[in-house]
Scaffold this active site. Structure first.
Site, mmCIF file in Angstrom:
data_model
loop_
_atom_site.group_PDB
_atom_site.id
_atom_site.type_symbol
_atom_site.label_atom_id
_atom_site.label_comp_id
_atom_site.label_asym_id
_atom_site.label_seq_id
_atom_site.Cartn_x
_atom_site.Cartn_y
_atom_site.Cartn_z
ATOM 1 N N ASP A 47 0.856 -1.196 0.000
ATOM 2 C CA ASP A 47 0.000 0.000 0.000
ATOM 3 C C ASP A 47 0.888 1.241 0.000
ATOM 4 O O ASP A 47 1.755 1.399 0.863
ATOM 5 C CB ASP A 47 -0.920 -0.009 1.222
ATOM 6 C CG ASP A 47 -2.095 0.940 1.071
ATOM 7 O OD1 ASP A 47 -1.871 2.106 0.671
ATOM 8 O OD2 ASP A 47 -3.234 0.525 1.343
ATOM 9 N N SER A 88 -7.331 3.745 -1.217
ATOM 10 C CA SER A 88 -7.207 2.284 -1.221
ATOM 11 C C SER A 88 -8.532 1.584 -1.489
ATOM 12 O O SER A 88 -8.538 0.423 -1.886
ATOM 13 C CB SER A 88 -6.630 1.806 0.110
ATOM 14 O OG SER A 88 -5.296 2.262 0.234
ATOM 15 N N THR A 141 -8.011 -2.192 1.649
ATOM 16 C CA THR A 141 -7.364 -3.055 0.659
ATOM 17 C C THR A 141 -7.884 -4.497 0.726
ATOM 18 O O THR A 141 -8.432 -4.991 -0.269
ATOM 19 C CB THR A 141 -5.826 -2.988 0.784
ATOM 20 O OG1 THR A 141 -5.435 -1.616 0.821
ATOM 21 C CG2 THR A 141 -5.139 -3.691 -0.360
ATOM 22 N N GLU A 256 -1.073 -8.094 1.831
ATOM 23 C CA GLU A 256 -0.824 -6.652 1.806
ATOM 24 C C GLU A 256 0.198 -6.206 2.849
ATOM 25 O O GLU A 256 0.072 -6.523 4.038
ATOM 26 C CB GLU A 256 -2.129 -5.875 2.061
ATOM 27 C CG GLU A 256 -1.918 -4.368 1.888
ATOM 28 C CD GLU A 256 -2.988 -3.494 2.498
ATOM 29 O OE1 GLU A 256 -3.726 -3.968 3.377
ATOM 30 O OE2 GLU A 256 -3.073 -2.320 2.110
ATOM 31 N N ASP A 261 2.192 2.658 3.388
ATOM 32 C CA ASP A 261 1.330 3.832 3.238
ATOM 33 C C ASP A 261 1.289 4.672 4.514
ATOM 34 O O ASP A 261 1.370 5.904 4.461
ATOM 35 C CB ASP A 261 -0.077 3.334 2.883
ATOM 36 C CG ASP A 261 -1.129 4.412 2.854
ATOM 37 O OD1 ASP A 261 -1.098 5.232 1.916
ATOM 38 O OD2 ASP A 261 -1.981 4.444 3.771
ATOM 39 N N ASP A 303 -1.366 -0.013 -4.711
ATOM 40 C CA ASP A 303 -2.672 0.538 -5.083
ATOM 41 C C ASP A 303 -2.533 1.996 -5.533
ATOM 42 O O ASP A 303 -3.298 2.492 -6.334
ATOM 43 C CB ASP A 303 -3.674 0.389 -3.937
ATOM 44 C CG ASP A 303 -3.124 0.858 -2.592
ATOM 45 O OD1 ASP A 303 -1.938 1.241 -2.499
ATOM 46 O OD2 ASP A 303 -3.915 0.832 -1.620
HETATM 47 MG MG MG Z 1 -4.293 -0.763 2.534
HETATM 48 ZN ZN ZN Z 2 -3.104 5.998 2.478
#
Ligand code: MG
Ligand code: ZN
Length: 373
Positions: A47, A88, A141, A256, A261, A303
């Site tokens: 992510d 996401s 996600t 994931e 992220d 993503d």
């Molecule tokens: Mg995510």
């Molecule tokens: Zn984010």
């Protein structure tokens, strides 16, 4: 590292060799170019993992990552229907269902109509399925692959959607969305009744021998890798692969690295790098499995990019990197896609994020099948 790369390249060639053999042997299939079919697909999503996040991890790791062993590389365009800069929910839904949608959507179209995900299509075709994440398992996600909700923030409804499917393995945080709910239901009881080994302690994941695992191993979000999560992700990924691989029809698994992220949202380079390396360690475990199996397509992508991260200074020998961020939010740049195994050559080039769904469906050979409805 070099030797390992060579082994994988050789294996790639031998797989394509096999695919071509089967064309000349069967020869009856119209004039359509028959591609190698993958029995298993493992999709790994970092992510927020843009090229800078990836390279920051690579530099700190003295110049190399396991991801480099994947020789078929592309770029994906991540924008959503209502915003150039996606989230996401919309991006996860694009990867999972092959349709662009609005930000915050989970497995639904712009009209909030549910769209079947690759996980659900795999289930319909008698494959085993799994989701593993370093966020809550109800987070955008993983949720995009199994739930259908107008908003990613409908965590308790997303938890209920898990019970409407035949998913075999899911591991992440978010126990509270299952057992501490506004409606008073305890969904872990239903999961147990449905034959799942419900695991709430991270240490118990490796010991489960069940064919169905509901690993809700943190109340809320899992901690950072550096603050006690340890090898939860690579260990959970291995447990998921071994468990799902018991199905003779193959499996679909999404894994994931959720917190790359989160580090970038905080403009925290150390956090990004630690999560990046944890994710890459997991990719290493997955490639080991795929290399031995020979019938598994592995895809690593993101993503969207987060933070508008760039690298201004670095030292590969010392494993040091100095990064800057242009945003606290996501950005609109294309993200890398890496593929390994049968069907991986289809992932070269520049394409929409939705194409990743279609390429996975193609690799499973589902496009050749008649629709069941
Ligand atoms: Mg995510
Ligand atoms: Zn984010």
């Amino acid at each position: 590292m070099k030797t390992r790369g060579l082994i994988i390249i050789t294996l790639c060639f031998s797989l394509f060799g096999q695919a071509q053999d089967s064309v000349s042997r069967t020869g009856t299939e119209n004039n359509i170019r028959k591609k190698a079919t993958a029995k298993n697909i493992i999709l790994l999503i970092g992510d927020g993992m843009g090229v800078a996040q990836l390279y920051a991890g690579m530099v700190v790791n003295n110049g190399h990552l396991n991801i480099e062993q994947m020789k078929h590389i592309g770029l994906s365009k991540t924008y959503s229907t209502n915003d150039f800069v996606t989230d996401s929910g919309a991006a996860g839904t694009a990867l999972a269902t092959g349709q662009k949608t609005y930000k915050r959507a989970i497995g639904v179209s712009v009209d909030t109509i549910p769209i079947k995900s690759i996980l659900e299509i795999a289930e319909e075709n008698n494959k085993a399925t799994g989701l593993v994440a370093t966020s809550t398992i109800t987070h955008a996600t993983p949720a995009s692959f199994i739930a259908h909700q107008p908003s990613r923030y409908n965590y308790e409804e997303i938890a209920e959607d898990f019970l409407k499917t035949d998913i075999e393995v899911f591991i992440g945080g978010g126990l509270k969305h299952f057992n501490d709910r506004k409606d008073g239901q305890d969904l872990t009881k239903t999961l147990k009744a449905n034959g799942y080994d419900v695991i709430v302690n991270p240490d118990d994941i490796v010991n489960s021998t069940s064919d169905k695992i509901a690993g809700l191993i943190y109340e809320d979000s899992p901690p950072k890798h550096s603050q006690g999560r340890g090898d939860m992700l690579p260990q959970s990924a291995v447990k998921a692969m071994v468990t799902l691989n018991r199905n003779p029809n193959g499996f679909f698994l999404m894994i994931e690295g959720s917190q790359i992220d989160w580090g970038a949202h905080k403009k925290n380079t150390d956090y990004v790098v630690e999560e990046m390396l944890d994710f890459d360690k997991t990719v290493g475990e997955v490639l080991k499995f795929a290399e031995a199996d020979g019938n598994t397509l592995v895809i690593v992508t993101a993503d969207h990019e987060t933070g508008g991260m760039t690298i201004n200074e670095g030292d590969i020998e010392k494993g040091e990197v100095k990064a800057k961020f242009t945003s606290f939010d996501h950005t609109g740049v294309m993200v890398p896609v890496f593929a390994y195994g049968p069907g991986s050559e289809d992932f070269c080039g520049i394409y929409e994020n939705t194409e990743i769904f279609h390429k996975m469906k193609q690799a499973f050979g589902f496009n050749d099948l008649k629709k069941s409805e």
